[in-house]
Design a protein around this motif. Structure first.
Motif, PDB file in Angstrom:
ATOM      1  N   ARG A 317       0.829   6.411  -0.862  1.00 15.88           N
ATOM      2  CA  ARG A 317       0.374   5.015  -0.781  1.00 15.88           C
ATOM      3  C   ARG A 317      -0.517   4.693  -1.976  1.00 15.88           C
ATOM      4  O   ARG A 317      -0.450   3.614  -2.560  1.00 15.88           O
ATOM      5  CB  ARG A 317      -0.376   4.764   0.516  1.00 15.88           C
ATOM      6  CG  ARG A 317      -0.808   3.292   0.699  1.00 15.88           C
ATOM      7  CD  ARG A 317      -1.727   3.141   1.894  1.00 15.88           C
ATOM      8  NE  ARG A 317      -2.098   1.759   2.145  1.00 15.88           N
ATOM      9  CZ  ARG A 317      -3.022   1.081   1.483  1.00 15.88           C
ATOM     10  NH1 ARG A 317      -3.689   1.682   0.483  1.00 15.88           N
ATOM     11  NH2 ARG A 317      -3.301  -0.184   1.776  1.00 15.88           N
ATOM     12  N   GLY A 318      -1.388   5.640  -2.337  1.00 16.12           N
ATOM     13  CA  GLY A 318      -2.298   5.414  -3.454  1.00 16.12           C
ATOM     14  C   GLY A 318      -1.592   5.301  -4.792  1.00 16.12           C
ATOM     15  O   GLY A 318      -2.184   4.796  -5.762  1.00 16.12           O
ATOM     16  N   GLN A 319      -0.346   5.758  -4.858  1.00 15.21           N
ATOM     17  CA  GLN A 319       0.421   5.674  -6.099  1.00 15.21           C
ATOM     18  C   GLN A 319       1.250   4.403  -6.199  1.00 15.21           C
ATOM     19  O   GLN A 319       1.845   4.142  -7.260  1.00 15.21           O
ATOM     20  CB  GLN A 319       1.342   6.890  -6.198  1.00 15.21           C
ATOM     21  CG  GLN A 319       0.572   8.208  -6.355  1.00 15.21           C
ATOM     22  CD  GLN A 319       1.474   9.426  -6.232  1.00 15.21           C
ATOM     23  OE1 GLN A 319       2.639   9.312  -5.841  1.00 15.21           O
ATOM     24  NE2 GLN A 319       0.941  10.594  -6.566  1.00 15.21           N
ATOM     25  N   LEU A 320       1.307   3.615  -5.127  1.00 14.89           N
ATOM     26  CA  LEU A 320       2.076   2.369  -5.184  1.00 14.89           C
ATOM     27  C   LEU A 320       1.426   1.406  -6.168  1.00 14.89           C
ATOM     28  O   LEU A 320       0.210   1.191  -6.120  1.00 14.89           O
ATOM     29  CB  LEU A 320       2.157   1.724  -3.794  1.00 14.89           C
ATOM     30  CG  LEU A 320       2.929   2.496  -2.722  1.00 14.89           C
ATOM     31  CD1 LEU A 320       2.799   1.788  -1.374  1.00 14.89           C
ATOM     32  CD2 LEU A 320       4.391   2.658  -3.111  1.00 14.89           C
ATOM     33  N   PRO A 321       2.186   0.817  -7.062  1.00 12.64           N
ATOM     34  CA  PRO A 321       1.593  -0.067  -8.073  1.00 12.64           C
ATOM     35  C   PRO A 321       1.256  -1.448  -7.531  1.00 12.64           C
ATOM     36  O   PRO A 321       1.946  -1.965  -6.644  1.00 12.64           O
ATOM     37  CB  PRO A 321       2.693  -0.159  -9.137  1.00 12.64           C
ATOM     38  CG  PRO A 321       3.970  -0.019  -8.349  1.00 12.64           C
ATOM     39  CD  PRO A 321       3.654   0.974  -7.249  1.00 12.64           C
ATOM     40  N   TRP A 322       0.207  -2.022  -8.052  1.00 11.65           N
ATOM     41  CA  TRP A 322      -0.099  -3.428  -7.787  1.00 11.65           C
ATOM     42  C   TRP A 322       0.861  -4.258  -8.653  1.00 11.65           C
ATOM     43  O   TRP A 322       0.960  -4.045  -9.862  1.00 11.65           O
ATOM     44  CB  TRP A 322      -1.547  -3.748  -8.157  1.00 11.65           C
ATOM     45  CG  TRP A 322      -2.544  -3.148  -7.225  1.00 11.65           C
ATOM     46  CD1 TRP A 322      -2.959  -1.845  -7.194  1.00 11.65           C
ATOM     47  CD2 TRP A 322      -3.263  -3.818  -6.196  1.00 11.65           C
ATOM     48  NE1 TRP A 322      -3.883  -1.666  -6.201  1.00 11.65           N
ATOM     49  CE2 TRP A 322      -4.101  -2.856  -5.573  1.00 11.65           C
ATOM     50  CE3 TRP A 322      -3.298  -5.130  -5.727  1.00 11.65           C
ATOM     51  CZ2 TRP A 322      -4.948  -3.172  -4.524  1.00 11.65           C
ATOM     52  CZ3 TRP A 322      -4.150  -5.457  -4.680  1.00 11.65           C
ATOM     53  CH2 TRP A 322      -4.947  -4.492  -4.072  1.00 11.65           C
ATOM     54  N   HIS A 323       1.562  -5.176  -8.028  1.00 16.47           N
ATOM     55  CA  HIS A 323       2.541  -5.950  -8.794  1.00 16.47           C
ATOM     56  C   HIS A 323       2.797  -7.289  -8.099  1.00 16.47           C
ATOM     57  O   HIS A 323       2.359  -7.507  -6.968  1.00 16.47           O
ATOM     58  CB  HIS A 323       3.834  -5.157  -8.958  1.00 16.47           C
ATOM     59  CG  HIS A 323       4.532  -4.849  -7.671  1.00 16.47           C
ATOM     60  ND1 HIS A 323       5.717  -5.421  -7.306  1.00 16.47           N
ATOM     61  CD2 HIS A 323       4.188  -4.023  -6.639  1.00 16.47           C
ATOM     62  CE1 HIS A 323       6.097  -4.958  -6.128  1.00 16.47           C
ATOM     63  NE2 HIS A 323       5.179  -4.112  -5.699  1.00 16.47           N
TER      64      HIS A 323
END
Length: 323
Positions: A317-323
């Motif tokens: 989850r912490g690796q999901l990018p903000w986009h």
């Protein structure tokens, strides 16, 4: 307690709520946002999208709406919607403090939100929320409590929260991270003048991350209303990203992966409200079908095999990018 309105409701979707994290700001970590949101994510475009979702949710029986200070302009958008509909008095409105939105309405900010559970931040954000939502606010939650959060030990903060509770505001907390169960149990022990401080808990629970389940059952037994967030695992349980086992069960029910994923949570006896994080009215309608999904024992066993180790889940989850 405002949540008695939900307990007394008879509509099938009353125990499904709408969270505004995905539409209150242009950038978030949910998968598929490039397809879900308007090409131009202006303030007015997302205000219109939020109002469209709120209208659709209310029309279909949803009665809990969830915002936060860090969800961009979610409180503002919700307040605008409420102000235009003064006759609506059968809903529960919740928001959260403890994170400050810092992205400046961009999708590529170095930091999108900053966490601070101090009394000073509570006082500032409580005033900001009050200026927007006023007496329409029913529930105010500490955002993302972890076992090491100073919000669990700050007696001055507890006293101020108890004052707000005495004035009619329901006080709750949300949790995040692999140690959610520890945070929940620590929060259940917080009292002011011998009385429990918190009346609600909002935690991540889904087909991939179930570690908070036993602690949430304990919270429900203690009299707290349990609100479940991230039931779609930030899009990982929706088409086209869903695991094959979930896609197979969804095909058997003739409904979407999202409806099955949320239905799995609704089956938990401690789940008071399960949030939809829909960004479109089509997604919302599909999510709300969760109320009528019927799963047999074989399907439940196949879905149970999807559970991940909490540390691995939260790392991804912490690796999901903000986009």
């Amino acid at each position: 307690m405002p949540f008695s309105r939900l307990a007394a409701a008879t509509t099938p979707t009353a125990h499904l709520g709408l969270g505004l994290a995905a539409v209150g700001r242009p950038g978030y970590i949910n998968l598929g946002r490039e397809n879900d949101l308007p090409a131009e994510r202006t303030v007015e475009a997302l205000r219109a999208r939020t109002h469209e979702l709120l209208d659709a949710a209310y029309a279909q029986g949803v009665r809990y709406f969830d915002a936060a200070r860090s969800y961009g302009r979610s409180e503002e958008f919700l307040a605008d919607w409420l102000n235009a509909r003064p006759d609506i008095d059968d809903i529960v409105v919740g928001s959260k403090w403890g994170y400050t939105y810092t992205a400046g309405w961009t999708t590529d900010a170095e930091k999108h939100e900053v966490k601070d559970h101090s009394l000073q931040t509570y006082e500032r954000q409580r005033a900001e929320t009050d200026a927007l939502l006023g007496d329409r606010l029913d529930l105010y939650q500490i955002h993302s409590v972890t076992p090491d959060s100073p919000a669990l030990t700050d007696k001055d903060l507890h006293a101020r929260l108890a004052e707000a509770a005495a004035q009619g505001l329901t006080i709750g907390f949300s949790t995040s991270g692999p140690a959610q169960a520890d945070a929940i149990r620590a929060a259940l022990a917080v009292t002011v003048d011998g009385e429990p401080l918190f009346r609600t808990v909002q935690s991540t629970y889904n087909a991939l991350e179930t570690s908070a389940g036993p602690a949430l059952a304990e919270a429900q037994d203690a009299g707290l209303t349990v609100i479940v967030k991230e039931g779609m695992a930030n899009g990982r349980l929706a088409d086209p990203y869903a695991p094959d086992a979930l896609k197979a069960v969804a095909a058997e029910t003739s409904l979407g992966c999202d409806a099955v994923a949320l239905a799995l949570i609704l089956r938990r006896p401690w789940a008071g409200v399960v949030l939809s994080g829909a960004a479109t009215t089509v997604q919302l309608a599909s999510n709300l079908h969760a109320a009528v999904v019927d799963l047999d024992e074989d399907q439940l066993e196949r879905l149970a095999a999807l559970v991940e180790e909490p540390g691995a889940y939260w790392e991804r989850r912490g690796q999901l990018p903000w986009h």
